[in-house]
Design an enzyme around this catalytic site. Structure first.
Site, PDB file in Angstrom:
ATOM      1  N   ARG A  59      42.490  59.399  54.562  1.00 19.52           N
ATOM      2  CA  ARG A  59      42.675  58.880  53.202  1.00 19.52           C
ATOM      3  C   ARG A  59      44.162  58.688  52.884  1.00 19.52           C
ATOM      4  O   ARG A  59      44.538  57.833  52.096  1.00 19.52           O
ATOM      5  CB  ARG A  59      41.977  59.795  52.192  1.00 19.52           C
ATOM      6  N   TYR A 112      41.436  35.738  38.217  1.00 11.87           N
ATOM      7  CA  TYR A 112      40.195  36.039  38.931  1.00 11.87           C
ATOM      8  C   TYR A 112      39.309  36.894  38.007  1.00 11.87           C
ATOM      9  O   TYR A 112      39.804  37.850  37.392  1.00 11.87           O
ATOM     10  CB  TYR A 112      40.546  36.814  40.211  1.00 11.87           C
ATOM     11  N   ASP A 184      48.957  38.125  41.743  1.00  9.47           N
ATOM     12  CA  ASP A 184      47.880  37.980  42.730  1.00  9.47           C
ATOM     13  C   ASP A 184      48.258  36.779  43.599  1.00  9.47           C
ATOM     14  O   ASP A 184      48.218  35.641  43.146  1.00  9.47           O
ATOM     15  CB  ASP A 184      46.552  37.750  41.991  1.00  9.47           C
ATOM     16  N   LYS A 209      40.410  37.386  52.077  1.00  4.95           N
ATOM     17  CA  LYS A 209      40.495  35.932  52.093  1.00  4.95           C
ATOM     18  C   LYS A 209      41.437  35.471  53.214  1.00  4.95           C
ATOM     19  O   LYS A 209      41.174  35.756  54.359  1.00  4.95           O
ATOM     20  CB  LYS A 209      40.940  35.442  50.706  1.00  4.95           C
TER      21      LYS A 209
HETATM   22  C1  LIG Z   1      38.387  37.542  46.081  1.00  5.95           C
HETATM   23  C2  LIG Z   1      39.530  37.631  45.167  1.00  5.95           C
HETATM   24  C3  LIG Z   1      39.884  38.844  44.573  1.00  5.95           C
HETATM   25  C4  LIG Z   1      39.077  40.118  44.761  1.00  5.95           C
HETATM   26  O1  LIG Z   1      39.201  40.601  46.066  1.00  5.95           O
HETATM   27  P1  LIG Z   1      38.034  41.409  46.847  1.00  5.95           P
HETATM   28  O2  LIG Z   1      38.600  41.570  48.219  1.00  5.95           O
HETATM   29  O3  LIG Z   1      36.789  40.573  46.794  1.00  5.95           O
HETATM   30  O4  LIG Z   1      37.863  42.697  46.131  1.00  5.95           O
HETATM   31  C5  LIG Z   1      41.014  38.865  43.774  1.00  5.95           C
HETATM   32  N1  LIG Z   1      41.732  37.764  43.534  1.00  5.95           N
HETATM   33  C6  LIG Z   1      41.420  36.568  44.082  1.00  5.95           C
HETATM   34  C7  LIG Z   1      42.256  35.372  43.778  1.00  5.95           C
HETATM   35  C8  LIG Z   1      40.308  36.464  44.903  1.00  5.95           C
HETATM   36  O5  LIG Z   1      39.987  35.275  45.422  1.00  5.95           O
END
Ligand SMILES: *Cc1c(COP(=O)(O)O)cnc(C)c1O
Length: 390
Positions: A59, A112, A184, A209
């Site tokens: 962890r 998001y 983000d 992603k």
């Molecule tokens: C998918 C996504 C998230 C969330 O991420 P997870 O890995 O699904 O928890 C946050 N921001 C953007 C722009 C995303 O496409």
């Protein structure tokens, strides 16, 4: 006197910035051990108490986490990065590490949905208040930010409208108010945009992603200064959004090709956006690389490529949009983005339980979001051309 080498460019640092922590292995072994032994009590105490320990208990961190974090930190130009089990795990840990009761946060309206829901459904229950401002309105930001504002959350390009936030301008306003700017960077990736160089304080990703890139890993990452990452790591130990060692290894494997993948995603995004904007049966195309995008100049200033997300509205409303989706042969209907495989969906159908529109930007019911993969652009265009005949 030894001559200083220039810092590695991304294509190189993707392969080499973890070479020390791999300890000579060209491909790092997967360390599945959850716990590590110490030879003496002194050593045990040291392992248990030092920050970012990666050979104590999983962890706290493990060698596979360290390798990925080193690569992402190098790419983002950050002092340090921390990997977690998902993008939402990363942003939740960031927020819960740095916020306390009475704090105020500002959210870009086109975030998001998971990020806005974190604020409205979770942080609100712990006495954190939030205000929402338009992505293209610095005046709205100036009139909304206040002395109790601690964090400002932005996302650029946004999803699914691919709106652009002026990172440098926002950072100035945010810092004047004594707050921190959190970006983000999932859709742009550090190959196309490096927010810390434009004044942001922290960057986070859904590494599910583009960073991993193959639709086979759930992961997240936060990057920033040593001081901020230290605070976040302390809380991360308690919240426990722990990335499995094998998933960290897969993420690292995916990252090795990020630069070449993004080159192709960028190329396919631009080619498909141009094709769609010339198509008589398409009402509107959203892509920051198009000169017709209202913020194209800003996008070209702060990005070196525009990624593989393209949104468009075909004529004929949501029923026709669904028929177009049904007719696509190479592009399956699926959530998520940033994969080597192209994916498509109609966000209005996916986010039907979205929060009310004062928090979220309304999305046209017929809008189709394409996440273009690394297939040949000629084949993707031919597939869209035949699907748009329905
Ligand atoms: C998918 C996504 C998230 C969330 O991420 P997870 O890995 O699904 O928890 C946050 N921001 C953007 C722009 C995303 O496409």
């Amino acid at each position: 006197m030894t001559e200083e080498l220039p810092p590695d460019l991304p294509a190189t640092s993707l392969l080499h910035s973890d070479s020390q922590s791999r300890r000579g292995a060209v491909v790092a072994p997967i360390v599945q051990a959850t716990t590590f032994s110490a030879a003496t009590s002194e050593e045990f105490l040291d392992m248990a108490t030092k920050s970012f320990s990666d050979e104590f208990y999983v962890r706290y961190g493990n060698p596979n986490h360290t390798q990925v974090a080193e690569v992402v930190a190098a790419l983002e130009g950050a002092e340090r990065a921390i990997v977690m089990a998902s993008g939402m795990g990363a942003v939740s840990t960031l927020a819960l590490s740095l916020l306390e009761v009475g704090d105020h946060i500002v959210l870009q309206r086109s975030l998001y949905p998971g990020t806005s829901t974190l604020a409205t459904d979770v942080l609100a229950r712990f006495g954190v208040t939030a205000d929402v401002v338009g992505q293209d309105s610095l005046d709205e930001l100036r009139s909304t930010i206040r002395p109790s504002t601690r964090l400002v959350f932005v996302e650029s390009p946004s999803n699914p409208h691919l709106g652009i936030t002026d990172l440098r301008a926002w950072a100035e306003v945010v810092h004047d108010a004594g707050a921190l700017l959190v970006v983000d960077n999932t859709v742009a990736t550090p190959i196309n945009q490096r927010p810390l160089e434009r004044g942001a304080d922290m960057v986070w990703h859904s590494a599910t992603k583009y960073l991993s890139g193959h639709s086979d890993v759930s992961a997240g990452v936060v990057a920033g200064s040593n001081d901020l990452m230290q605070q976040i790591w302390r809380t991360h130990l308690t919240l426990g959004s722990v990335l499995g060692p094998f998933d960290a290894w897969l993420l690292l494997r995916g990252l090795r090709t990020l630069d070449v993948r993004m080159t192709r995603h960028n190329e396919n995004g631009l080619a498909v956006a141009r094709f769609l904007s010339d198509h008589p049966d398409v009402e509107r195309v959203y892509y920051p690389g198009l000169v017709s995008h209202p913020q194209h100049e800003l996008a070209a200033r702060q990005m070196s490529g525009f990624s593989g997300l393209v949104s468009f509205v075909p004529r004929g409303g949501p029923a026709r949009a669904d028929r177009v989706l049904d007719a696509l042969r190479l592009v399956p209907r699926a959530a998520s983005l940033g994969s080597v495989h192209s994916l498509a969906n109609r966000p209005a159908a996916m986010w039907s339980n979205r929060p009310p529109d004062q928090v979220r930007e309304p999305v046209d019911d017929a809008l189709i979001r394409l996440s273009l993969g690394i297939e040949a652009k000629e084949d993707l265009i031919a597939d869209l051309a035949q699907a748009l005949q329905v």
